[in-house]
Design a protein around this motif. Structure first.
Motif, short mmCIF file in Angstrom:
data_model
loop_
_atom_site.label_atom_id
_atom_site.label_comp_id
_atom_site.label_asym_id
_atom_site.label_seq_id
_atom_site.Cartn_x
_atom_site.Cartn_y
_atom_site.Cartn_z
N GLY A 1 -0.17 -3.77 -13.33
CA GLY A 1 -0.47 -3.28 -11.99
C GLY A 1 -1.89 -3.68 -11.65
N TYR A 2 -2.08 -4.31 -10.49
CA TYR A 2 -3.40 -4.79 -10.04
C TYR A 2 -3.81 -3.99 -8.82
CZ TYR A 2 -6.89 -7.95 -8.00
OH TYR A 2 -8.03 -8.49 -7.46
N TYR A 3 -5.04 -3.50 -8.82
CA TYR A 3 -5.57 -2.67 -7.74
C TYR A 3 -6.77 -3.39 -7.13
CZ TYR A 3 -2.77 0.47 -10.52
OH TYR A 3 -1.73 1.03 -11.23
N ILE B 1 -2.61 3.80 -2.26
CA ILE B 1 -3.09 2.84 -3.26
C ILE B 1 -2.59 1.46 -2.88
CG2 ILE B 1 -3.01 2.16 -5.68
CD1 ILE B 1 -2.65 5.07 -6.42
N LYS C 1 -8.66 -2.61 -4.67
CA LYS C 1 -9.73 -1.73 -4.22
C LYS C 1 -9.47 -0.33 -4.75
CE LYS C 1 -7.43 -0.67 0.16
NZ LYS C 1 -7.50 -0.66 1.59
N LEU D 1 -1.86 -2.16 -4.05
CA LEU D 1 -1.62 -2.69 -5.37
C LEU D 1 -0.65 -3.85 -5.35
CD1 LEU D 1 0.80 -0.40 -7.39
CD2 LEU D 1 0.45 -0.15 -4.97
N GLU D 2 -0.67 -4.58 -6.46
CA GLU D 2 0.31 -5.62 -6.76
C GLU D 2 0.93 -5.24 -8.09
OE1 GLU D 2 -1.65 -9.42 -6.82
OE2 GLU D 2 -2.31 -9.24 -4.75
N LEU E 1 4.22 6.33 -6.01
CA LEU E 1 3.78 5.29 -6.94
C LEU E 1 4.82 4.96 -8.02
CD1 LEU E 1 1.27 3.56 -7.04
CD2 LEU E 1 0.26 5.20 -8.61
N ALA F 1 -12.08 -4.42 -7.83
CA ALA F 1 -10.69 -4.59 -8.27
C ALA F 1 -10.58 -4.30 -9.77
CB ALA F 1 -10.23 -6.02 -7.99
N TRP G 1 -7.20 -4.06 -13.09
CA TRP G 1 -5.78 -4.09 -13.39
C TRP G 1 -5.52 -3.51 -14.75
CZ3 TRP G 1 -8.53 -8.70 -13.55
CH2 TRP G 1 -8.41 -9.48 -14.69
N PRO H 1 -8.53 3.46 -4.99
CA PRO H 1 -7.52 4.23 -4.28
C PRO H 1 -8.13 5.30 -3.37
CG PRO H 1 -7.10 4.22 -6.65
CD PRO H 1 -8.44 3.60 -6.43
N GLU I 1 0.89 -1.16 0.00
CA GLU I 1 0.00 0.00 0.00
C GLU I 1 0.92 1.21 0.00
OE1 GLU I 1 -4.07 1.68 1.93
OE2 GLU I 1 -3.57 -0.44 1.94
#
Length: 158
Positions: free
Chosen positions: A60-62, A70, A64, A72-73, A33, A131, A133, A66, A27
């Motif tokens: 980039g995977y989100y 944020i 939830k 993310l993965e 970022l 989610a 991405w 922001p 996070e």
């Protein structure tokens, strides 16, 4: 018809299988970022090289929406699972009903592109999940015009 410039192209809904990934999850404050992305891509690429796993696409995977930070993965879609190594984790992008669209432009325009994408999803009578991405089709090297960079957006539907 809208008089706003179009930010996305080719939106569609399709059914996808889950995809194997290698990521670093965190996070991060919005201001940090870019540095996080740069460090994560390098670290994950190093692990993939050591483990003999081929990267398929950077993403980039989100999980939830922001806020001031944020969740993310960041990493790569892979052709096979990895073994956890330090902060680099095996992961998976979800399957199911997914909306997909293409955005061409600098990363600064992604927020507007997601807004247009959400409107398109609602116009189809569907609801975007929490989610999403993005797959970075164009690598942002110093010689690439930011206005020509292609990012594919993916949004699972509920």
């Amino acid at each position: 018809m809208t008089d706003r410039p179009t930010k996305i192209s080719g939106p569609e809904i399709f059914t996808a299988d889950p995809q194997t990934t290698a990521v670093i999850a965190a996070e991060v404050p919005i201001a940090e970022l870019k540095d996080f992305f740069d460090a994560a891509f390098h670290a994950v690429a190093d692990v993939l090289l050591r483990q003999g796993v081929a990267p398929q696409a950077a993403f980039g995977y989100y999980p939830k929406m922001p806020t001031e930070t944020i969740a993310l993965e960041v990493g790569f879609i892979t052709n096979s699972p990895i073994t956890r190594e330090g902060k680099v984790l095996p992961g998976e992008l979800p399957g199911g009903q997914i909306a997909r669209a293409t955005y061409v432009g600098s990363y600064e325009g992604l927020e507007a592109a997601y807004g247009e994408f959400a409107e398109w999803i609602h116009a189809q009578g569907r609801e975007p999940g929490p989610a999403m991405w993005e797959v970075y089709v164009t690598e942002p090297t110093p010689d690439v015009d930011p206005g020509s960079m292609r990012t594919d957006l993916f949004w699972p539907l509920v």
